[in-house]
Design a protein around this motif. Structure first.
Motif, PDB file in Angstrom:
ATOM      1  N   SER A 120     -12.329  -0.049  -2.693  1.00 47.88           N
ATOM      2  CA  SER A 120     -11.054  -0.186  -3.404  1.00 47.88           C
ATOM      3  C   SER A 120     -11.220   0.312  -4.843  1.00 47.88           C
ATOM      4  CB  SER A 120     -10.585  -1.638  -3.396  1.00 47.88           C
ATOM      5  OG  SER A 120     -11.491  -2.458  -4.117  1.00 47.88           O
ATOM      6  N   VAL A 161       2.124  -1.897   3.058  1.00 44.57           N
ATOM      7  CA  VAL A 161       0.791  -2.290   3.526  1.00 44.57           C
ATOM      8  C   VAL A 161       0.329  -1.441   4.701  1.00 44.57           C
ATOM      9  CG1 VAL A 161       1.603  -4.065   5.131  1.00 44.57           C
ATOM     10  CG2 VAL A 161      -0.637  -4.309   4.057  1.00 44.57           C
ATOM     11  N   LEU A 215      -2.316   1.305   4.094  1.00 39.22           N
ATOM     12  CA  LEU A 215      -3.707   1.003   3.780  1.00 39.22           C
ATOM     13  C   LEU A 215      -4.609   1.360   4.954  1.00 39.22           C
ATOM     14  CD1 LEU A 215      -3.416  -2.498   2.071  1.00 39.22           C
ATOM     15  CD2 LEU A 215      -4.203  -0.406   0.973  1.00 39.22           C
ATOM     16  N   MET A 231      -4.298  -5.659   5.069  1.00 44.39           N
ATOM     17  CA  MET A 231      -4.531  -6.917   4.380  1.00 44.39           C
ATOM     18  C   MET A 231      -4.440  -8.082   5.374  1.00 44.39           C
ATOM     19  SD  MET A 231      -4.911  -5.948   1.229  1.00 44.39           S
ATOM     20  CE  MET A 231      -4.624  -7.412   0.231  1.00 44.39           C
ATOM     21  N   TRP A 279      -2.612  -5.207  -4.633  1.00 43.44           N
ATOM     22  CA  TRP A 279      -2.856  -4.004  -3.841  1.00 43.44           C
ATOM     23  C   TRP A 279      -1.672  -3.050  -3.911  1.00 43.44           C
ATOM     24  CZ3 TRP A 279       0.346  -2.202  -0.117  1.00 43.44           C
ATOM     25  CH2 TRP A 279       1.296  -3.095   0.400  1.00 43.44           C
ATOM     26  N   ALA A 319      -1.321   1.214  -2.137  1.00 48.85           N
ATOM     27  CA  ALA A 319      -2.039   2.166  -1.293  1.00 48.85           C
ATOM     28  C   ALA A 319      -1.754   3.583  -1.762  1.00 48.85           C
ATOM     29  CB  ALA A 319      -1.620   2.009   0.173  1.00 48.85           C
ATOM     30  N   GLN A 339      -7.193   1.010  -1.081  1.00 52.08           N
ATOM     31  CA  GLN A 339      -6.544  -0.104  -1.769  1.00 52.08           C
ATOM     32  C   GLN A 339      -6.716   0.082  -3.266  1.00 52.08           C
ATOM     33  OE1 GLN A 339      -7.967  -4.013  -0.754  1.00 52.08           O
ATOM     34  NE2 GLN A 339      -6.915  -4.982  -2.477  1.00 52.08           N
TER      35      GLN A 339
END
Length: 406
Positions: free
Chosen positions: A41, A63, A66, A70, A295, A297, A314
């Motif tokens: 990350s 999300v 990513l 997560m 976070w 992406a 991330q």
């Protein structure tokens, strides 16, 4: 060029022992503006680089972009618009904004001011005869919860129920499977389900019925973008219920703590009530309620400060660090309500600039003005006070204050 940073600094920031004062660690973090962590990350901590990436169209809030999902993603069957990208984000945000502010509801915040002032006054009236009060439990929590419950159409008697749900959700935001008990994640996931089921039940009662609350308006509105689905309404209400009070609780509490640590500024606010407007902006820079966006992406490879961030990585955004960056703010560790050119990151920036920022600002302005005006010689019981677990939404869990002769 990619710089891999030792994990110690970030781990120390996230560790609870640093919660009362993470700012020296942020200064250490800023030595490497864009730093790759051992898990792949990236952490961005300087103002210029944060501004660059927050306005970068290749930065994703979804999300699903990513490379490694997560842990909490499994609960987001219908994400709120804050966790979506254009054009879907823009469409849903427009649909919600029709009922929350300009241009379709320009008088929402100003129309609430009499109620805001009355609620604040009533809460402070309850301090009478008490030598010690808790700014969080007695004031900073019940005030914005009352406001957002009224706006959404949530029965105020149900506030204790969603208080527990929100606490579990906030505690799970920075869940680390390597160090945290699985119970934290499980409680957070269950709370997300419970709060959405609860809001869905309220929504069922709103269809086809007149009313001024936001749930009713969203349930029955056919605007230029059409009508929100029930799933999107519940996701939006969930977002507003949490964001509509959690950040405001922290900002009021951080604000009162800062004023008690700076008695000359407190006295000045008492003498010059109009100071509250720039003072709240300085609070948003100096002691913001949101410290970290945990976070984002990368849609594709992104280059920030000569560092290439690969697609799917991330990205952790250290907003509070950026607002204390000495390359952007002179003498950044000084609380200065007269500060000029104060373009802080307290409410973020770009397309995800805080949806409820205008309401939160006015709530905090009224709250601090009245607290300073009416409290009798307030002073801290403990400094630092006990803090919440979360490094993301950072603020004291209690702020005991004595007043009077003591």
């Amino acid at each position: 060029m990619t710089t891999t940073q030792k994990p110690d600094t970030l781990h120390r920031i996230l560790d609870y022992s640093s919660r009362a004062d993470p700012y020296p660690l942020y200064a250490e973090l800023r030595k490497t503006p864009v730093a790759r962590q051992e898990d792949g990350s990236y952490v961005i901590s300087t103002y210029r680089e944060l501004m660059d990436i927050l306005h970068n169209p290749h930065l994703s809030s979804d999300v699903r972009n990513l490379s490694h999902p997560m842990p909490t993603a499994q609960a987001e069957t219908t994400p709120a618009f804050i966790n979506l990208d254009p054009p879907e984000h823009d469409r849903l945000r427009r649909m919600a904004m029709r009922h929350f502010g300009p241009p379709h509801a320009p008088g929402l915040v100003s129309g609430l001011e009499p109620d805001l002032t009355a609620t604040v006054g009533s809460l402070i009236d309850g301090f009478a005869g008490k030598e010690q009060i808790d700014i969080v439990d007695d004031f900073a929590y019940p005030f914005p919860v009352t406001v957002i419950s009224h706006l959404l159409g949530v029965p105020p008697d149900d506030a204790p129920r969603f208080h527990l749900w929100v606490d579990d959700i906030i505690n799970s935001l920075d869940y680390d499977p390597k160090t945290d008990p699985k119970e934290i994640l499980e409680n957070g996931l269950q709370a997300r389900k419970d709060i959405r089921q609860y809001l869905g039940g309220l929504l069922e009662q709103r269809h086809g019925r007149p009313g001024d609350d936001l749930l009713t308006r969203m349930a029955n509105d056919d605007g230029p973008d059409g009508r929100m689905t029930d799933e999107d309404i519940v996701a939006t209400a969930h977002l507003l219920l949490i964001a509509g009070h959690e950040t405001t609780v922290n900002l009021i509490t951080n604000g009162m703590l800062t004023l008690l640590r700076h008695p000359q500024v407190l006295q000045r606010l008492r003498d010059e009530p109009d100071l509250v407007v720039p003072l709240v902006e300085e609070l948003l820079r100096y002691e913001p309620p949101v410290h970290i966006i945990p976070w984002r992406a990368a849609y594709s490879d992104i280059t920030v400060a000569d560092t290439v961030i690969p697609k799917g990585s991330q990205i952790m955004l250290m907003l509070a660090s950026g607002s204390r960056d000495p390359n952007r703010f002179p003498d950044p560790d000084r609380f200065d309500p007269d500060r000029r050119d104060n373009q802080h990151l307290g409410f973020g920036t770009g397309i995800h600039l805080c949806f409820g920022g205008p309401l939160a600002r006015r709530e905090v302005q009224i709250a601090l003005t009245e607290l300073v005006r009416r409290l009798d010689r307030p002073r801290l019981v403990a400094d630092p006070p006990p803090y919440r677990r979360s490094p993301i939404l950072r603020g004291p869990i209690h702020l005991p204050v004595e007043q009077g002769d003591g």
